[in-house]
Motif scaffolding. Sequence first.
Motif, short mmCIF file in Angstrom:
data_model
loop_
_atom_site.label_atom_id
_atom_site.label_comp_id
_atom_site.label_asym_id
_atom_site.label_seq_id
_atom_site.Cartn_x
_atom_site.Cartn_y
_atom_site.Cartn_z
N PRO A 4 0.83 -1.21 0.00
CA PRO A 4 0.00 0.00 0.00
C PRO A 4 0.87 1.26 0.00
O PRO A 4 2.01 1.24 0.45
N ILE A 5 0.31 2.32 -0.54
CA ILE A 5 1.01 3.60 -0.57
C ILE A 5 0.41 4.48 0.52
O ILE A 5 -0.79 4.69 0.56
N ASP A 6 1.27 4.96 1.42
CA ASP A 6 0.81 5.84 2.49
C ASP A 6 0.85 7.28 2.02
O ASP A 6 1.81 7.70 1.39
N LEU A 20 11.23 14.93 2.74
CA LEU A 20 10.10 14.00 2.73
C LEU A 20 10.49 12.67 3.37
O LEU A 20 9.70 12.09 4.12
N LEU A 21 11.68 12.19 3.08
CA LEU A 21 12.11 10.92 3.65
C LEU A 21 12.09 10.98 5.17
O LEU A 21 11.70 10.01 5.84
N ASN A 58 2.40 17.57 -5.17
CA ASN A 58 1.22 16.76 -4.92
C ASN A 58 1.14 15.58 -5.89
O ASN A 58 1.26 15.75 -7.09
N GLY A 59 0.97 14.40 -5.34
CA GLY A 59 0.80 13.20 -6.16
C GLY A 59 2.08 12.44 -6.46
O GLY A 59 2.01 11.30 -6.92
N ASP A 60 3.25 13.04 -6.21
CA ASP A 60 4.51 12.33 -6.44
C ASP A 60 4.59 11.15 -5.46
O ASP A 60 4.22 11.27 -4.30
N VAL A 61 5.11 10.02 -5.95
CA VAL A 61 5.25 8.82 -5.13
C VAL A 61 6.73 8.50 -4.97
O VAL A 61 7.47 8.43 -5.95
N VAL A 62 7.15 8.34 -3.72
CA VAL A 62 8.55 8.02 -3.39
C VAL A 62 8.60 6.63 -2.78
O VAL A 62 7.81 6.31 -1.90
N SER A 68 6.31 2.73 0.00
CA SER A 68 5.97 3.85 -0.86
C SER A 68 5.11 4.87 -0.12
O SER A 68 4.23 4.50 0.66
N VAL A 69 5.38 6.14 -0.40
CA VAL A 69 4.57 7.23 0.17
C VAL A 69 4.22 8.19 -0.94
O VAL A 69 4.98 8.37 -1.90
N ARG A 70 3.03 8.79 -0.83
CA ARG A 70 2.55 9.77 -1.81
C ARG A 70 2.47 11.13 -1.15
O ARG A 70 1.93 11.28 -0.06
#
Length: 76
Positions: A4-6, A20-21, A58-62, A68-70
């Motif tokens: 899942p993406i948080d 962000l990390l 907004n919306g970038d996924v790392v 994974s986080v959005r």
Amino acid sequence: MSNPIDDVPIRDSMIRLGQLLKLANLVEDGVEAAELIKNGLVKVNGEIDDRRGRQLHNGDVVTVNGQSVRVVAPEA
């Protein structure tokens, strides 16, 4: 099966990758963030990115170590 993406809410319209990390608790500190990024272990929107100062919106996924986080920025 994919993980899942948080969602990680941010205060402004942009955040830098290293920040962000830390915010998403994917790393302990900036030193660890820099090491992961430098070693090509961080993906932004599915592609390896080696720029700690990369601007995320907004919306970038790392993705780091399979997590994974959005980025969720406030609406303008």
